[in-house]
Design a protein around this motif. Structure first.
Motif, PDB file in Angstrom:
ATOM      1  N   GLY A 128       0.822  -1.206   0.000  1.00 28.17           N
ATOM      2  CA  GLY A 128       0.000   0.000   0.000  1.00 28.17           C
ATOM      3  C   GLY A 128       0.857   1.257   0.000  1.00 28.17           C
ATOM      4  O   GLY A 128       0.601   2.196  -0.765  1.00 28.17           O
ATOM      5  N   LYS A 129       1.867   1.261   0.850  1.00 32.51           N
ATOM      6  CA  LYS A 129       2.773   2.422   0.931  1.00 32.51           C
ATOM      7  C   LYS A 129       3.622   2.555  -0.330  1.00 32.51           C
ATOM      8  O   LYS A 129       3.834   3.645  -0.844  1.00 32.51           O
ATOM      9  CB  LYS A 129       3.702   2.291   2.137  1.00 32.51           C
ATOM     10  CG  LYS A 129       3.011   2.554   3.456  1.00 32.51           C
ATOM     11  CD  LYS A 129       4.030   2.511   4.590  1.00 32.51           C
ATOM     12  CE  LYS A 129       3.347   2.693   5.933  1.00 32.51           C
ATOM     13  NZ  LYS A 129       4.289   2.643   7.049  1.00 32.51           N
ATOM     14  N   GLU A 130       4.109   1.408  -0.817  1.00 27.16           N
ATOM     15  CA  GLU A 130       5.003   1.436  -1.979  1.00 27.16           C
ATOM     16  C   GLU A 130       4.277   1.816  -3.267  1.00 27.16           C
ATOM     17  O   GLU A 130       4.839   2.507  -4.119  1.00 27.16           O
ATOM     18  CB  GLU A 130       5.650   0.060  -2.177  1.00 27.16           C
ATOM     19  CG  GLU A 130       6.701  -0.279  -1.126  1.00 27.16           C
ATOM     20  CD  GLU A 130       7.128  -1.756  -1.203  1.00 27.16           C
ATOM     21  OE1 GLU A 130       7.963  -2.157  -0.392  1.00 27.16           O
ATOM     22  OE2 GLU A 130       6.595  -2.500  -2.058  1.00 27.16           O
ATOM     23  N   LYS A 131       3.024   1.315  -3.385  1.00 28.83           N
ATOM     24  CA  LYS A 131       2.367   1.369  -4.694  1.00 28.83           C
ATOM     25  C   LYS A 131       1.054   2.152  -4.737  1.00 28.83           C
ATOM     26  O   LYS A 131       0.849   2.970  -5.640  1.00 28.83           O
ATOM     27  CB  LYS A 131       2.053  -0.059  -5.165  1.00 28.83           C
ATOM     28  CG  LYS A 131       3.262  -0.932  -5.359  1.00 28.83           C
ATOM     29  CD  LYS A 131       2.833  -2.308  -5.849  1.00 28.83           C
ATOM     30  CE  LYS A 131       4.038  -3.224  -6.056  1.00 28.83           C
ATOM     31  NZ  LYS A 131       3.631  -4.541  -6.555  1.00 28.83           N
ATOM     32  N   TRP A 132       0.135   1.824  -3.838  1.00 25.53           N
ATOM     33  CA  TRP A 132      -1.259   2.190  -4.072  1.00 25.53           C
ATOM     34  C   TRP A 132      -1.717   3.510  -3.448  1.00 25.53           C
ATOM     35  O   TRP A 132      -2.663   4.105  -3.920  1.00 25.53           O
ATOM     36  CB  TRP A 132      -2.175   1.056  -3.597  1.00 25.53           C
ATOM     37  CG  TRP A 132      -1.906  -0.239  -4.284  1.00 25.53           C
ATOM     38  CD1 TRP A 132      -1.712  -0.425  -5.628  1.00 25.53           C
ATOM     39  CD2 TRP A 132      -1.777  -1.526  -3.685  1.00 25.53           C
ATOM     40  NE1 TRP A 132      -1.491  -1.747  -5.891  1.00 25.53           N
ATOM     41  CE2 TRP A 132      -1.531  -2.457  -4.724  1.00 25.53           C
ATOM     42  CE3 TRP A 132      -1.890  -2.008  -2.379  1.00 25.53           C
ATOM     43  CZ2 TRP A 132      -1.365  -3.813  -4.488  1.00 25.53           C
ATOM     44  CZ3 TRP A 132      -1.730  -3.357  -2.137  1.00 25.53           C
ATOM     45  CH2 TRP A 132      -1.458  -4.244  -3.188  1.00 25.53           C
TER      46      TRP A 132
END
Lengths: 102, 102
Positions: free
Chosen positions: B79-83
């Protein structure tokens, strides 16, 4: 929002009827009015199948005053009569929070 | 939900990035997984410009366990890295509530 000081969240979840007349106008008006209230801290809203509006307040008294605001009372009455098939209001104390910002 | 017993709400507000790959699948998977957790009481979600998901739990311990769930930890990392470009999590004690049903 200052996370050190105690504050409160009002979680308003709702389902709409199919009656559109007056809804959008009242919704915008109530958001502007809420923002003018003493103790108002912020507001987030989203709607798909259900609507969720979370407003933040610096005290339970501020929440009570907003609930009892004369214009808001009229909107609440119309909300029940026309715009909402159901809703739930939860008054919550924010115990802690954390954030992420890219 | 039994309004007599103390319970808690987790208010998750977020803004999405433009990366769609894997998001919907993970979102559905996490909702199904949350529902299986001990102490899970319910969940509401809506998204427009921002997303709001509110989940309800019977204790702070249940919330902590869910946060630390292994599969959920992987989803949080993605979630933090991508979304998500940003999000906020507020853990709240529900002080009182009322409902309206037509």
């Amino acid at each position: 929002m200052n996370s050190k000081k105690e504050y409160y969240a009002v979680i308003f979840t709702s389902k709409r009827t199919s009656l559109e007349a007056g809804y959008k106008e009242a919704s915008v008006k109530m958001e502007l009015l809420a923002k003018k209230q003493p103790g108002f801290l912020g507001m987030d809203s989203a709607r798909n199948e259900i609507g969720i509006t979370v407003s933040y307040w610096d005290s339970l008294e501020a929440i009570k005053n907003w609930k009892q605001n004369a214009e808001h009372q009229i909107a609440q009455k119309k909300g029940k009569e026309k715009w909402y098939s159901q809703f739930n209001v939860r008054i919550c104390k924010v115990e802690r929070e954390y954030s992420y910002l890219k």
